[in-house]
Every structure is written in C-alpha cells, then in structure tokens.
Write a protein that holds these residues in place. Sequence first.
Motif, PDB file in Angstrom:
ATOM      1  N   TRP A  33       0.846  -1.200   0.000  1.00  0.00           N
ATOM      2  CA  TRP A  33       0.000   0.000   0.000  1.00  0.00           C
ATOM      3  C   TRP A  33       0.880   1.248   0.000  1.00  0.00           C
ATOM      4  CZ3 TRP A  33      -1.108   4.682   2.019  1.00  0.00           C
ATOM      5  CH2 TRP A  33      -2.364   5.237   1.740  1.00  0.00           C
ATOM      6  N   THR A  38       2.335   5.957  -2.334  1.00  0.00           N
ATOM      7  CA  THR A  38       3.206   7.109  -2.023  1.00  0.00           C
ATOM      8  C   THR A  38       4.581   7.053  -2.693  1.00  0.00           C
ATOM      9  OG1 THR A  38       4.330   6.120  -0.093  1.00  0.00           O
ATOM     10  CG2 THR A  38       2.191   7.145   0.310  1.00  0.00           C
ATOM     11  N   ARG A 151      -2.514   5.734  10.492  1.00  0.00           N
ATOM     12  CA  ARG A 151      -1.859   5.169   9.307  1.00  0.00           C
ATOM     13  C   ARG A 151      -1.909   6.121   8.109  1.00  0.00           C
ATOM     14  NH1 ARG A 151      -5.904   0.501   6.863  1.00  0.00           N
ATOM     15  NH2 ARG A 151      -7.681   1.863   6.451  1.00  0.00           N
ATOM     16  N   PHE A 157       6.061  10.480   6.794  1.00  0.00           N
ATOM     17  CA  PHE A 157       7.061  11.473   7.206  1.00  0.00           C
ATOM     18  C   PHE A 157       8.407  10.887   7.625  1.00  0.00           C
ATOM     19  CE2 PHE A 157       2.923  13.567   8.495  1.00  0.00           C
ATOM     20  CZ  PHE A 157       2.823  14.276   7.311  1.00  0.00           C
ATOM     21  N   ILE A 190      -3.871  21.343   6.450  1.00  0.00           N
ATOM     22  CA  ILE A 190      -2.775  20.586   7.086  1.00  0.00           C
ATOM     23  C   ILE A 190      -2.385  21.397   8.308  1.00  0.00           C
ATOM     24  CG2 ILE A 190      -0.466  19.612   6.814  1.00  0.00           C
ATOM     25  CD1 ILE A 190      -0.796  20.005   3.763  1.00  0.00           C
ATOM     26  N   ARG A 217      -6.337  13.834   0.665  1.00  0.00           N
ATOM     27  CA  ARG A 217      -6.916  13.838  -0.688  1.00  0.00           C
ATOM     28  C   ARG A 217      -7.038  15.271  -1.221  1.00  0.00           C
ATOM     29  NH1 ARG A 217      -6.837  11.554  -5.307  1.00  0.00           N
ATOM     30  NH2 ARG A 217      -6.207   9.753  -4.095  1.00  0.00           N
ATOM     31  N   HIS A 251       9.110  19.423  -4.078  1.00  0.00           N
ATOM     32  CA  HIS A 251       8.889  18.868  -2.738  1.00  0.00           C
ATOM     33  C   HIS A 251       8.466  17.406  -2.857  1.00  0.00           C
ATOM     34  CE1 HIS A 251       7.609  18.045   1.223  1.00  0.00           C
ATOM     35  NE2 HIS A 251       6.321  18.138   0.967  1.00  0.00           N
ATOM     36  N   ARG A 256       3.260   9.834  -6.623  1.00  0.00           N
ATOM     37  CA  ARG A 256       2.127   9.969  -7.561  1.00  0.00           C
ATOM     38  C   ARG A 256       1.839  11.436  -7.874  1.00  0.00           C
ATOM     39  NH1 ARG A 256      -3.099   7.698  -5.871  1.00  0.00           N
ATOM     40  NH2 ARG A 256      -2.379   8.025  -3.762  1.00  0.00           N
TER      41      ARG A 256
HETATM   42  N1  ACO Z   1      -2.257   1.757   4.757  1.00  0.00           N
HETATM   43  C1  ACO Z   1      -3.356   1.162   4.272  1.00  0.00           C
HETATM   44  N2  ACO Z   1      -4.468   1.833   3.990  1.00  0.00           N
HETATM   45  C2  ACO Z   1      -4.488   3.161   4.192  1.00  0.00           C
HETATM   46  C3  ACO Z   1      -3.369   3.855   4.685  1.00  0.00           C
HETATM   47  C4  ACO Z   1      -2.223   3.109   4.986  1.00  0.00           C
HETATM   48  N3  ACO Z   1      -1.085   3.662   5.457  1.00  0.00           N
HETATM   49  N4  ACO Z   1      -3.670   5.173   4.787  1.00  0.00           N
HETATM   50  C5  ACO Z   1      -4.931   5.314   4.353  1.00  0.00           C
HETATM   51  N5  ACO Z   1      -5.434   4.086   4.005  1.00  0.00           N
HETATM   52  C6  ACO Z   1      -6.731   3.779   3.485  1.00  0.00           C
HETATM   53  C7  ACO Z   1      -7.791   4.790   3.883  1.00  0.00           C
HETATM   54  O1  ACO Z   1      -8.306   4.497   5.172  1.00  0.00           O
HETATM   55  C8  ACO Z   1      -8.817   4.586   2.800  1.00  0.00           C
HETATM   56  O2  ACO Z   1      -9.585   3.430   3.121  1.00  0.00           O
HETATM   57  P1  ACO Z   1     -11.167   3.404   2.792  1.00  0.00           P
HETATM   58  O3  ACO Z   1     -11.263   3.539   1.296  1.00  0.00           O
HETATM   59  O4  ACO Z   1     -11.575   2.083   3.326  1.00  0.00           O
HETATM   60  O5  ACO Z   1     -11.745   4.573   3.523  1.00  0.00           O
HETATM   61  C9  ACO Z   1      -7.980   4.243   1.567  1.00  0.00           C
HETATM   62  O6  ACO Z   1      -6.711   3.825   2.063  1.00  0.00           O
HETATM   63  C10 ACO Z   1      -7.790   5.395   0.617  1.00  0.00           C
HETATM   64  O7  ACO Z   1      -7.425   6.545   1.370  1.00  0.00           O
HETATM   65  P2  ACO Z   1      -7.049   7.915   0.678  1.00  0.00           P
HETATM   66  O8  ACO Z   1      -6.757   8.922   1.747  1.00  0.00           O
HETATM   67  O9  ACO Z   1      -8.104   8.271  -0.345  1.00  0.00           O
HETATM   68  O10 ACO Z   1      -5.706   7.497  -0.083  1.00  0.00           O
HETATM   69  P3  ACO Z   1      -4.900   8.324  -1.124  1.00  0.00           P
HETATM   70  O11 ACO Z   1      -4.760   7.521  -2.343  1.00  0.00           O
HETATM   71  O12 ACO Z   1      -5.432   9.727  -1.249  1.00  0.00           O
HETATM   72  O13 ACO Z   1      -3.469   8.417  -0.436  1.00  0.00           O
HETATM   73  C11 ACO Z   1      -2.147  10.044   0.752  1.00  0.00           C
HETATM   74  C12 ACO Z   1      -3.323   9.075   0.824  1.00  0.00           C
HETATM   75  C13 ACO Z   1      -0.889   9.222   0.523  1.00  0.00           C
HETATM   76  C14 ACO Z   1      -2.020  10.788   2.077  1.00  0.00           C
HETATM   77  C15 ACO Z   1      -2.351  11.046  -0.422  1.00  0.00           C
HETATM   78  O14 ACO Z   1      -3.628  11.592  -0.349  1.00  0.00           O
HETATM   79  C16 ACO Z   1      -1.345  12.156  -0.423  1.00  0.00           C
HETATM   80  O15 ACO Z   1      -0.172  11.964  -0.663  1.00  0.00           O
HETATM   81  N6  ACO Z   1      -1.807  13.409  -0.235  1.00  0.00           N
HETATM   82  C17 ACO Z   1      -0.948  14.576  -0.313  1.00  0.00           C
HETATM   83  C18 ACO Z   1      -0.157  14.747   0.930  1.00  0.00           C
HETATM   84  C19 ACO Z   1       0.652  16.010   0.804  1.00  0.00           C
HETATM   85  O16 ACO Z   1       1.115  16.369  -0.259  1.00  0.00           O
HETATM   86  N7  ACO Z   1       0.828  16.744   1.887  1.00  0.00           N
HETATM   87  C20 ACO Z   1       1.478  18.012   1.774  1.00  0.00           C
HETATM   88  C21 ACO Z   1       2.707  18.055   2.445  1.00  0.00           C
HETATM   89  S1  ACO Z   1       2.680  17.353   4.067  1.00  0.00           S
HETATM   90  C22 ACO Z   1       3.093  18.585   5.161  1.00  0.00           C
HETATM   91  O17 ACO Z   1       2.948  19.705   4.854  1.00  0.00           O
HETATM   92  C23 ACO Z   1       3.594  18.194   6.526  1.00  0.00           C
END
Ligand code: ACO
Length: 324
Positions: A33, A38, A151, A157, A190, A217, A251, A256
């Motif tokens: 996953w 990621t 999770r 991080f 955030i 998301r 960054h 993805r």
């Molecule tokens: N392991 C397994 N499953 C997980 C995990 C994990 N670690 N984390 C989430 N899931 C599950 C969720 O619960 C969800 O399950 P559900 O469908 O049953 O509800 C499913 O996976 C999909 O979750 P999403 O949040 O839609 O997953 P997504 O594909 O969007 O990936 C992620 C999540 C990696 C956080 C992505 O959205 C992302 O990278 N977002 C951008 C983050 C970012 O750029 N942040 C800015 C900088 S951070 C900062 O400033 C400190």
Amino acid sequence: MAGTRIIKAARAVPGFVVTNDDLTRLVDTSDEWIITRTGINTRRVSQGETTASLASDVFKQLVTGTRRGPEDVDLLILSTVTPDYMTPQSSAFVLRDNGAKNAFAFDMNAACTAFVYALSVAEKMLTSGVYKTAAVISSDTLTKITDWSDRGTCVLFGDGAGGVLMEYDGGPGGILAEDLHTDGEMATAIRGGRLPVNNAWHKDEGPVEPFVIMDGRATYDFTVREIPKSISATLEKARLTMDDIKYVVCHQANARILNGIAKKLKTGMDKFFVTINEFGNTSSSSVPIALSVMLERGMIEKGDKIMFAGFGAGLTWGTLIYQY
Ligand code: ACO
C-alpha cells in the motif's frame, strides 16, 4: 533579479532507517500500500537528533572546503515547522554550535514550501548589497509531531535537513523568475502543534492537536492542480519553456503527485528528481536534500536552469527557476 551563486549544498539525515515493514508493526498497513500510494520505501527517524543539530551539521558541511569559514556567513535563514523551542529560534543554536559570530539568523515557517520561499528572500537580501554570504537551511523532525497510531499520516514522514550556501557575485546565475502563493482559506487543511491560549484568566476549550492532521486527498488534488499552473506561470515570466529546464526539484510528498504534475505539463518524469523512496516526506528539507544528492552525482553544471517547486501547509505553494 539574478546575480547570486549557490556555492555548495549539503544534507544531514539521522542514521536510523525505518522500513515500511517496520510500520506494519505499528498500524494496519502494508509495504505494498505504502509503495503504490506514495512511492516511499524507507524514511529516517531521529534517535536524538534535533532540528537544530541536523541544521548545524548541514551548516558545518556548507562552510567546509569552500575557502569560507563560519564567520564569513552574515545571514542564516532556517526553515522549519518543528523548532526545538518556541523561543529561541532554532537557527540561534546553529550559529552557537558553529561559532558563526557575524551572522544574524531567523527561522521561517512556511511548511513544505519554505525552502523555495527562503531562497527567494535570501536572494533579495544578497542582491540588496547589505549581506554577502547566506546559509539557507531547512531542517525538520516531523516524527515528533507525527501520530504513530494514524496510518494516514505516519507512513509519510521522515526527519532530515538540507541547505545551500549562497553569495552575491553579480553574475548571470540566480533566480530568473518566481511565483509564490499562500491560500489562507485553506489554512487548516494541514495543521499540527496547536498551542492553546491558557492563562490565569482564560481556559481554552478547543481541541488539543499536537500532531499533524492532514486532509490528504484535498492536498493531493490541490497540488496536482496548482503546481503545474505555477510552473507554467514561472516559465512565462522567464520567457522559457520546459525544454530549457534541466530538472524540476519538487517537494517530495508523494511520487504519484510528481507523476501527476509531469503528466499535466506533458513532460517526462526524467526531468523530476525523486528521493521520496529513500527519505519520505521531510517537509521543506526535501528540496535541498534532493539538490545535494543531485550535485553530489554531478547532475547539475554551471549555466543549467533548475526549477524548484514546493507545496504544503498554509496552504503554501510556489516555484522558482534558478540558473546555476
Ligand atoms: N495503509 C493502508 N491503507 C491506508 C493507509 C495506509 N497507510 N492510509 C490510508 N489508508 C486507506 C484509507 O483508510 C482509505 O480506506 P477506505 O477507502 O476504506 O476509507 C484508503 O486507504 C484510501 O485513502 P485515501 O486517503 O483516499 O488514499 P490516497 O490515495 O489519497 O493516499 C495520501 C493518501 C498518501 C495521504 C495522499 O492523499 C497524499 O499523498 N496526499 C498529499 C499529501 C501532501 O502532499 N501533503 C502536503 C505536504 S505534508 C506537510 O505539509 C507536513
């Protein structure tokens, strides 16, 4: 603009490596996953290293072997969202620990975009003629504000620091164009480390939020929408095209996201340097960490135009083109 030169880049990361398999023992997740969602394989986690100690290590490397000593640096900007103290600024410890007596130093908080902001600020201060040699360092120990039972965030991080030494030399190098933004409407998308106002006359009843809370998301969608626009705007300001840019140092939040940005720009992923697999998301340090690896590998030559791009809490985002 322009007229500055990046003399050196350096990085410092903790030695302790945490794998995706290690995380499966903490939360309900899997190596598969984390890699597919990621692009992260490992991250470095502090075993006592602090934001200031990692930044100090970077500073030491920056002034080593450059015919400049700590006392030649007259400006230090340290970007961090995880200072060791609320006060003093973490950059004060970097000066103390390196005997840098002639610099003035301040911390900058602009989340994961901060290295891009800090480069812009440093260049303005250097081109003013008032300051000569600037250290621009990003350092974060995000793992201390990470909820290790969530999770959705704890797999992302890592800790680390990176930075550059810059000087004004009046040459053709430096920032050719920039495009920096903050959308305050998205301020809580955030967030973490809230300090409630509690005093002898007031009790804060609001939520306690010590750890990073992120609408992953929404941030993902925002970034893939706004960063390509920002890159295009910066190219237009500099009257350049993607063909003129050797690398985009973006960054490192999610592999993805980098793919999505490249796709929108109709350019190959070979222009995007990726380190997220090794270090995870190290906040604003991720850009200078990547840059230091690229310079070490001899990937950048004098005259090359590099695009730096950042995005993160604030929401902040921005891009700039730096000519080496
Ligand atoms: N392991 C397994 N499953 C997980 C995990 C994990 N670690 N984390 C989430 N899931 C599950 C969720 O619960 C969800 O399950 P559900 O469908 O049953 O509800 C499913 O996976 C999909 O979750 P999403 O949040 O839609 O997953 P997504 O594909 O969007 O990936 C992620 C999540 C990696 C956080 C992505 O959205 C992302 O990278 N977002 C951008 C983050 C970012 O750029 N942040 C800015 C900088 S951070 C900062 O400033 C400190």
